[in-house]
Design an enzyme around this catalytic site. Sequence first.
Site, PDB file in Angstrom:
ATOM      1  N   GLU A   1       4.879  -2.495  -2.165  1.00  0.00           N
ATOM      2  CA  GLU A   1       5.986  -3.298  -1.633  1.00  0.00           C
ATOM      3  C   GLU A   1       7.355  -2.713  -2.033  1.00  0.00           C
ATOM      4  O   GLU A   1       8.260  -3.428  -2.444  1.00  0.00           O
ATOM      5  CB  GLU A   1       5.869  -4.744  -2.102  1.00  0.00           C
ATOM      6  CG  GLU A   1       4.598  -5.417  -1.618  1.00  0.00           C
ATOM      7  CD  GLU A   1       4.459  -6.861  -2.077  1.00  0.00           C
ATOM      8  OE1 GLU A   1       3.870  -7.660  -1.339  1.00  0.00           O
ATOM      9  OE2 GLU A   1       4.937  -7.175  -3.179  1.00  0.00           O
TER      10      GLU A   1
ATOM     11  N   GLU B   1      -2.354  -7.731   2.251  1.00  0.00           N
ATOM     12  CA  GLU B   1      -2.397  -8.885   1.347  1.00  0.00           C
ATOM     13  C   GLU B   1      -2.257 -10.155   2.183  1.00  0.00           C
ATOM     14  O   GLU B   1      -1.145 -10.613   2.452  1.00  0.00           O
ATOM     15  CB  GLU B   1      -1.277  -8.828   0.296  1.00  0.00           C
ATOM     16  CG  GLU B   1      -1.433  -7.754  -0.749  1.00  0.00           C
ATOM     17  CD  GLU B   1      -0.399  -7.893  -1.874  1.00  0.00           C
ATOM     18  OE1 GLU B   1       0.264  -8.954  -1.963  1.00  0.00           O
ATOM     19  OE2 GLU B   1      -0.249  -6.937  -2.646  1.00  0.00           O
TER      20      GLU B   1
END
Length: 691
Positions: free
Chosen positions: A202, A284
Amino acid sequence: MINKNKNHHMTGKMAAMRWRWIFLCCGFVYFLSACCLSQAQNRTFEIDYLGNTFVKDGKPFRYVSGSIHYMRVPKEYWRDRLEKMYAAGLDAIQFYIPWNYHEPEEGQYDFEGQRDFVQFIKQAQEVGLLVLLRAGPYICGEWDFGGFPAWLLKDNPNIQLRKMDPTYIKYVDIWMDKLLPMITPLMYENGGPVLMVQIENEYGSYFACDHDYMNHLFIKARKILGDRSIIYTTDGDLQSNFECGPTPGAYATTDFGVTLFFNPQKSFQPQRDYEPFGPLVNSEFYPGWLDHWGYPHSTVNLDVFSKALDMLLDYGANVNMYMFEGGTNFGFWNGADYDAEHSKSFFKNLSGANYAPFQAVPTSYDYDAPMTEAGDITDKYIAIRQVISKYKQLPSMPIPKNTTKVAYGKVEMSFMATIQDALPTLCPGGPIKSEYPLTMEAIGQYQGFVLYRHTLLGDTPSEPKTLDLSGVRDRAYLMINQVPQGVFDRNGQKTLNLTLKVNQTIDILVENMGHIGFGSEMNNNSKGLISNVTFGGSMLTGWVIYPLKVENFKPTSLTGIYRDKPFTNGNLTTPSFYVGKLHIPKDPEDTYLDMSNWGKGQHMIMSSTMNNVGRYWPYVGPQVRLYIPKPFLAPSPTINYVIMFELEKPPCDTADKCYVEFVDQALINATPHRPNFQREETEFSRKRISS
């Protein structure tokens, strides 16, 4: 008479047969090697950009995966959890490799036992699962420091993480040069189960936006893993996340959870804008969410998640559910967040909580996942399995049974030693002397506790003055001549008015509650006392600093009784060790430790080995009970020593109240309460915790 010619003839014949056998064996080994090599060469995992799909061994492939962390599950239970995930219909598992878990000290590597991730991968392959591997160096995962080793701060306290900072990148290169060659033979194209390897995590949510850094990681991974390997990145579902997160050559994936008006096309749009062609991947997809001390246990509705998963799979997406089993932050491995930079605000708002800046993660990482912290099957697991069955054939195997849980009952606890009594045991190397307070990292103490000691000299005022501990990271316990005076916290009280006298000893026990693992505050992550201590405006100099290893506290090695009981002042007690004995007549089973009446501290169990179970803070919640896996316990005649390092207030005013209880049910969703930073003014309301 011996016929020498006959013997010679027989010897020659046997020799010829022996060589013929050797040649046959060598030929067979060569044949097997050639077959294995051919099979490995025929194993392919690629991206068909025009077909918008992965291609495995020449056929279109879509995976359904779930996250599990080997470091959060006892190794004795790895196969149990993996088999349950396979039985759910998953094609693959996904997991991080935390740098700090494998290099706790600079240049000292540990890949054995619980840390043997290669064995974990091999077990996954044996079960029938593929692997999506997240190699870091940064992982997040609510793990201490996001996976970074805290010794980076010892080398350079001003290090700039996750960018081309010279100090940082030097150590990253050393680590990745150690790690990636271990992964190479496990790649799918080399005969292993690893489909893809993720670099960083991320990164588009991080302020630095250093494209050279991400490119550097990609080049290194490509060089070591090989040209056939798929390297990927993962970023959130905002357009801004894809401005800095992806890097050329690596396949860009996204992550997002369930929203009120779930729209797969909208959620995947940032990925599709960056990658116009190729498979859609949610790396995710959240069936649950993380917890913080003092805030409600996070949950995601089963029906809502199942419907959203169905929509994603119907949309043709590849999905990894984070987490499928959360597990446990044993010892001191929990991480922490910092609210100012926490971008995943949707779930935060669901709780209705007004978050304090520093948010430590509890010992339980249950995550409201399809499998509980203890690996048990839930209704959410069954619902997810049913959804998956619409899109692929489930394995013929039955779902493995849950592990047995046993309520072993109450264990009487006895006071054994105050923190001061135990200093020789907890700090065998002796203290460090310094003119000014040093951070924990500066003295090589990367987790747990440090005790700072100062003896007051010179003139002291007769009236109360202010003791200022504004630099406390994260929580501190002040004692004068061992008598407790107050609690200091980075989110709360940092000063206290006191009247002190010459030659009094000031002890400040500081707890590192977990390094921040998300956002820019990772760059302000020193622990202990990070600034000078003042009294009445004057700086206190001349400190003796004790780095403490609480795992050194072994009841069997202590000699003598130091005192009958600890010091008490109001509702605070000197941080102390309490010990009880648990006898298990036959093979142990999983259990839960209920310490509802205790304050805050660290729990350990010493059986055949010392096991640092984790932190407890039942009043603050939401976790009240600690999961105790059976590998931590031993049957009689071995004694299981139950150790409580209680920091604040034990329930031991009378012997009949001084106990803990082993039960067969978890309790991680009790009504939470904000920490009381003035513990000496108000007694805990224990009745507010209910099961």
